[in-house]
Design a protein around this motif. Structure first.
Motif, PDB file in Angstrom:
ATOM      1  N   ASN A 195     -30.297  48.214  11.828  1.00 56.79           N
ATOM      2  CA  ASN A 195     -30.219  47.886  10.399  1.00 56.79           C
ATOM      3  C   ASN A 195     -31.253  46.813  10.074  1.00 56.79           C
ATOM      4  N   ALA A 196     -31.250  46.364   8.818  1.00 53.78           N
ATOM      5  CA  ALA A 196     -32.295  45.409   8.399  1.00 53.78           C
ATOM      6  C   ALA A 196     -32.145  44.056   9.085  1.00 53.78           C
ATOM      7  N   ALA A 216     -28.575  53.456   8.285  1.00 51.53           N
ATOM      8  CA  ALA A 216     -29.300  52.491   7.443  1.00 51.53           C
ATOM      9  C   ALA A 216     -30.459  53.136   6.686  1.00 51.53           C
ATOM     10  N   GLU A 222     -32.270  49.034   1.946  1.00 54.52           N
ATOM     11  CA  GLU A 222     -32.245  48.521   3.327  1.00 54.52           C
ATOM     12  C   GLU A 222     -33.402  49.115   4.141  1.00 54.52           C
ATOM     13  N   LYS A 225     -36.600  47.393   3.311  1.00 54.07           N
ATOM     14  CA  LYS A 225     -36.729  46.084   3.979  1.00 54.07           C
ATOM     15  C   LYS A 225     -37.217  46.272   5.414  1.00 54.07           C
TER      16      LYS A 225
END
Ligand code: PEP
Length: 232
Positions: A195-196, A216, A222, A225
């Motif tokens: 994930n971020a 994600a 997200e 990012k």
């Protein structure tokens, strides 16, 4: 810079794809970004500024294979990458190492880049080197089969969609092992609960060249990012 691959699995629809494309087209990424939507949505990505891939294909170019997707056709409609042998294909659709190797060859024959998935399930965590070596046996027994610089994605099955991630040291040990088997030409991706918040740390690990992202990647903000991260 890394290779960041989104695997939407069997999620999304035309409106979702259009919104995602608009948001990600506005992202400024220095990474190689690849989005793999469900096959019926591939046509929506005509004006996508990054690369597009398929989640699967068959190992033959054409013929009486109802329901399968031809690697040639995937290339003709703009795919540059194909995910091959995802753990869900192995467990739910019973794909074997032999079939996965054939799919890899078929993708390479069309000048696309296969993203070959490997990784152990929870019961085999202590036996992972044997599992990985077995999954790679066709590649290791056919020298030259990895000359066209494919990607391999190490995804521990126990880490997919669970929030569980191997420790940084564990990741470095596993990736050193895989690098030693496959050599310097291939790109090695990590996948499983990225994930971020953790993407940058994972990508900073030795021998990790990129990420394969499931859940994600379905949140455009997200995913944006992650791909805009510059410190990889
Ligand atoms: C995947 O299925 O390839 C995957 C990595 O999923 P998630 O990121 O949701 O764990």
């Amino acid at each position: 810079m890394g290779i960041i691959v989104a695997n939407w699995k069997m999620n999304g629809n035309p409106d979702f794809a259009d919104n995602f494309i608009e948001e990600i087209n506005a992202a400024d990424s220095e990474n190689t970004v690849v989005v793999c939507p469900p096959a019926p949505l591939l046509g929506r990505f005509r004006n996508f500024r990054y690369d597009v891939g398929a989640q699967n294909c068959f190992c033959e170019e054409k013929g009486a294979f109802t329901g399968e997707n031809s690697p040639r056709l995937l290339r003709e409609i703009g795919c540059k990458y194909v995910i091959v042998g995802h753990s869900e294909r192995r467990s739910i659709f019973h794909e074997t190492d032999d079939l996965i190797f054939k799919k890899h060859l078929a993708v390479v024959a069309e000048n696309m880049i296969p993203i070959v998935c490997i990784g152990e399930n929870a019961e085999n965590r202590d036996n992972r080197e044997k599992v990985i070596s077995d999954q790679l046996s066709f590649f290791l027994n056919n020298p030259g089969s990895t000359d066209k610089t494919p990607c391999f994605a190490y995804e521990p099955v126990w880490g997919i969609g669970t929030g569980l991630i191997p420790s940084p040291e564990e990741i470095e040990t596993i990736f050193a092992f895989i690098r030693n088997l496959l050599g310097d030409k291939v790109s090695l991706l990590y996948g499983g609960s990225v994930n971020a918040k953790n993407s940058s740390e994972i990508l900073s690990r030795k021998n990790v060249d990129g990420l394969l992202i499931g859940g994600a990647s379905l949140k455009a903000d997200e995913f944006k990012k992650i791909i805009e991260e510059k410190s990889f």
